[in-house]
Design a protein around this motif. Structure first.
Motif, PDB file in Angstrom:
ATOM      1  N   LEU A  60       0.831  -1.192   0.000  1.00 30.01           N
ATOM      2  CA  LEU A  60       0.000   0.000   0.000  1.00 30.01           C
ATOM      3  C   LEU A  60       0.867   1.245   0.000  1.00 30.01           C
ATOM      4  O   LEU A  60       1.864   1.308   0.716  1.00 30.01           O
ATOM      5  CB  LEU A  60      -0.898   0.020   1.239  1.00 30.01           C
ATOM      6  CG  LEU A  60      -1.955  -1.062   1.307  1.00 30.01           C
ATOM      7  CD1 LEU A  60      -2.687  -0.981   2.637  1.00 30.01           C
ATOM      8  CD2 LEU A  60      -2.932  -0.946   0.172  1.00 30.01           C
ATOM      9  N   PRO A  61       0.487   2.238  -0.797  1.00 23.43           N
ATOM     10  CA  PRO A  61       1.230   3.498  -0.758  1.00 23.43           C
ATOM     11  C   PRO A  61       0.966   4.220   0.552  1.00 23.43           C
ATOM     12  O   PRO A  61      -0.013   3.949   1.241  1.00 23.43           O
ATOM     13  CB  PRO A  61       0.653   4.276  -1.943  1.00 23.43           C
ATOM     14  CG  PRO A  61      -0.682   3.681  -2.201  1.00 23.43           C
ATOM     15  CD  PRO A  61      -0.607   2.246  -1.762  1.00 23.43           C
ATOM     16  N   ALA A  62       1.846   5.119   0.881  1.00 26.53           N
ATOM     17  CA  ALA A  62       1.674   5.917   2.100  1.00 26.53           C
ATOM     18  C   ALA A  62       0.401   6.746   1.982  1.00 26.53           C
ATOM     19  O   ALA A  62       0.026   7.183   0.898  1.00 26.53           O
ATOM     20  CB  ALA A  62       2.884   6.819   2.288  1.00 26.53           C
ATOM     21  N   ASP A  63      -0.254   6.949   3.103  1.00 26.50           N
ATOM     22  CA  ASP A  63      -1.477   7.738   3.117  1.00 26.50           C
ATOM     23  C   ASP A  63      -1.338   8.836   4.171  1.00 26.50           C
ATOM     24  O   ASP A  63      -0.792   8.594   5.243  1.00 26.50           O
ATOM     25  CB  ASP A  63      -2.675   6.848   3.467  1.00 26.50           C
ATOM     26  CG  ASP A  63      -3.998   7.596   3.401  1.00 26.50           C
ATOM     27  OD1 ASP A  63      -4.165   8.405   2.476  1.00 26.50           O
ATOM     28  OD2 ASP A  63      -4.854   7.363   4.259  1.00 26.50           O
ATOM     29  N   THR A  64      -1.808  10.018   3.837  1.00 26.45           N
ATOM     30  CA  THR A  64      -1.784  11.097   4.823  1.00 26.45           C
ATOM     31  C   THR A  64      -2.911  10.856   5.813  1.00 26.45           C
ATOM     32  O   THR A  64      -4.058  10.696   5.423  1.00 26.45           O
ATOM     33  CB  THR A  64      -1.975  12.460   4.143  1.00 26.45           C
ATOM     34  OG1 THR A  64      -3.126  12.399   3.292  1.00 26.45           O
ATOM     35  CG2 THR A  64      -0.768  12.846   3.332  1.00 26.45           C
ATOM     36  N   THR A  65      -2.572  10.809   7.079  1.00 32.98           N
ATOM     37  CA  THR A  65      -3.587  10.561   8.100  1.00 32.98           C
ATOM     38  C   THR A  65      -4.149  11.856   8.662  1.00 32.98           C
ATOM     39  O   THR A  65      -5.265  11.886   9.144  1.00 32.98           O
ATOM     40  CB  THR A  65      -3.002   9.714   9.250  1.00 32.98           C
ATOM     41  OG1 THR A  65      -1.848  10.371   9.746  1.00 32.98           O
ATOM     42  CG2 THR A  65      -2.648   8.320   8.770  1.00 32.98           C
ATOM     43  N   SER A  66      -3.372  12.921   8.585  1.00 29.14           N
ATOM     44  CA  SER A  66      -3.860  14.202   9.100  1.00 29.14           C
ATOM     45  C   SER A  66      -4.678  14.907   8.019  1.00 29.14           C
ATOM     46  O   SER A  66      -4.590  14.593   6.843  1.00 29.14           O
ATOM     47  CB  SER A  66      -2.689  15.085   9.532  1.00 29.14           C
ATOM     48  OG  SER A  66      -1.839  15.335   8.438  1.00 29.14           O
ATOM     49  N   ALA A  67      -5.457  15.865   8.462  1.00 25.45           N
ATOM     50  CA  ALA A  67      -6.267  16.647   7.525  1.00 25.45           C
ATOM     51  C   ALA A  67      -5.351  17.467   6.619  1.00 25.45           C
ATOM     52  O   ALA A  67      -4.335  18.000   7.059  1.00 25.45           O
ATOM     53  CB  ALA A  67      -7.207  17.560   8.294  1.00 25.45           C
ATOM     54  N   LEU A  68      -5.728  17.537   5.361  1.00 25.90           N
ATOM     55  CA  LEU A  68      -4.964  18.337   4.393  1.00 25.90           C
ATOM     56  C   LEU A  68      -5.750  19.578   4.028  1.00 25.90           C
ATOM     57  O   LEU A  68      -6.976  19.567   3.971  1.00 25.90           O
ATOM     58  CB  LEU A  68      -4.697  17.531   3.121  1.00 25.90           C
ATOM     59  CG  LEU A  68      -3.800  16.308   3.218  1.00 25.90           C
ATOM     60  CD1 LEU A  68      -3.615  15.694   1.836  1.00 25.90           C
ATOM     61  CD2 LEU A  68      -2.460  16.656   3.817  1.00 25.90           C
ATOM     62  N   ARG A  69      -5.013  20.618   3.727  1.00 27.85           N
ATOM     63  CA  ARG A  69      -5.626  21.851   3.230  1.00 27.85           C
ATOM     64  C   ARG A  69      -5.517  21.870   1.720  1.00 27.85           C
ATOM     65  O   ARG A  69      -4.482  21.524   1.156  1.00 27.85           O
ATOM     66  CB  ARG A  69      -4.935  23.073   3.821  1.00 27.85           C
ATOM     67  CG  ARG A  69      -5.175  23.227   5.298  1.00 27.85           C
ATOM     68  CD  ARG A  69      -4.769  24.625   5.755  1.00 27.85           C
ATOM     69  NE  ARG A  69      -5.134  24.847   7.120  1.00 27.85           N
ATOM     70  CZ  ARG A  69      -6.331  25.286   7.523  1.00 27.85           C
ATOM     71  NH1 ARG A  69      -7.255  25.555   6.640  1.00 27.85           N
ATOM     72  NH2 ARG A  69      -6.584  25.459   8.795  1.00 27.85           N
ATOM     73  N   CYS A  70      -6.577  22.278   1.074  1.00 25.52           N
ATOM     74  CA  CYS A  70      -6.576  22.388  -0.380  1.00 25.52           C
ATOM     75  C   CYS A  70      -5.510  23.401  -0.799  1.00 25.52           C
ATOM     76  O   CYS A  70      -5.466  24.511  -0.265  1.00 25.52           O
ATOM     77  CB  CYS A  70      -7.950  22.838  -0.847  1.00 25.52           C
ATOM     78  SG  CYS A  70      -8.040  23.168  -2.626  1.00 25.52           S
ATOM     79  N   PRO A  71      -4.652  23.031  -1.749  1.00 23.82           N
ATOM     80  CA  PRO A  71      -3.621  23.963  -2.197  1.00 23.82           C
ATOM     81  C   PRO A  71      -4.189  25.218  -2.862  1.00 23.82           C
ATOM     82  O   PRO A  71      -3.537  26.250  -2.890  1.00 23.82           O
ATOM     83  CB  PRO A  71      -2.807  23.162  -3.209  1.00 23.82           C
ATOM     84  CG  PRO A  71      -3.161  21.751  -2.999  1.00 23.82           C
ATOM     85  CD  PRO A  71      -4.518  21.718  -2.382  1.00 23.82           C
ATOM     86  N   LYS A  72      -5.421  25.139  -3.371  1.00 22.05           N
ATOM     87  CA  LYS A  72      -6.022  26.285  -4.057  1.00 22.05           C
ATOM     88  C   LYS A  72      -6.710  27.241  -3.093  1.00 22.05           C
ATOM     89  O   LYS A  72      -6.476  28.441  -3.130  1.00 22.05           O
ATOM     90  CB  LYS A  72      -7.028  25.800  -5.106  1.00 22.05           C
ATOM     91  CG  LYS A  72      -6.379  25.224  -6.335  1.00 22.05           C
ATOM     92  CD  LYS A  72      -7.433  24.945  -7.384  1.00 22.05           C
ATOM     93  CE  LYS A  72      -6.786  24.555  -8.695  1.00 22.05           C
ATOM     94  NZ  LYS A  72      -7.789  24.280  -9.720  1.00 22.05           N
TER      95      LYS A  72
END
Length: 178
Positions: A60-72
């Motif tokens: 499995l590829p790495a997954d971000t577990t924390s919330a991400l902010r939209c770059p836009k």
């Protein structure tokens, strides 16, 4: 635009597939995909003719577990589960209609035969189905832990038999009263 994971690297134009442009991060290999571009790609892409069950995902590829902010727009992206057995989740900005794919997640979607089914994966129906399947697996694990595998298997057999029985309510009433 900065990468939502690395936060320092600029996103650069890339192609995930032919006719599917994205903005990619050279550091973490993640990609920001416009769902409008994805829909265009899905309309013109010929899905694989392989209808067999998806292959087991080896790594499995790495997954971000924390919330991400939209770059836009900098708003928090919503996480969507792919399946009940894979921990990876897609991050989607509902305002910008953009999806963040962590490095390797596109390949994971292809292995799971979901690359041309993103609208379904992002639907409430799909997400509810995954939650229900996960809850059922948890109940089965608790049953096996509390009763042991052999007795849990017997309970599952009775449950399957009872599920379609025309006198199910009468049988359950009898069992509850005894």
């Amino acid at each position: 635009m900065k990468c939502p994971v690395c936060k320092t690297f600029e996103l650069r134009p890339t192609m995930i597939e032919e006719l599917l442009p994205a903005m990619g991060c050279e550091q973490c290999k993640g990609s920001l995909v416009g769902l409008l571009y994805y829909r265009h790609w899905a309309e013109h892409h010929k899905p694989s003719s392989d209808t067999s069950a998806p292959a087991t995902v080896a790594e499995l590829p790495a997954d971000t577990t924390s919330a991400l902010r939209c770059p836009k727009c900098e708003r928090i992206m919503t996480k969507y589960r792919l399946t009940g057995t894979v921990a990876n989740r897609l991050d989607v900005c509902s305002i910008c209609d953009e999806a963040w794919l962590d490095g390797g997640e596109w390949q994971l979607l292809e292995q799971l035969q979901l690359s041309d089914k993103l609208p379904a994966v992002l639907s409430d129906t799909w997400q509810r189905k995954i939650r229900n399947e996960s809850s059922e697996r948890t109940r089965q694990e608790i049953l096996r832990r509390d009763l042991g595998s052999e007795d849990a298997g017997k309970v599952e057999t009775i449950r399957s038999w009872l599920k379609g029985h025309p006198a199910k309510s009468t049988i359950l009433t009898y069992l509850y009263r005894n």
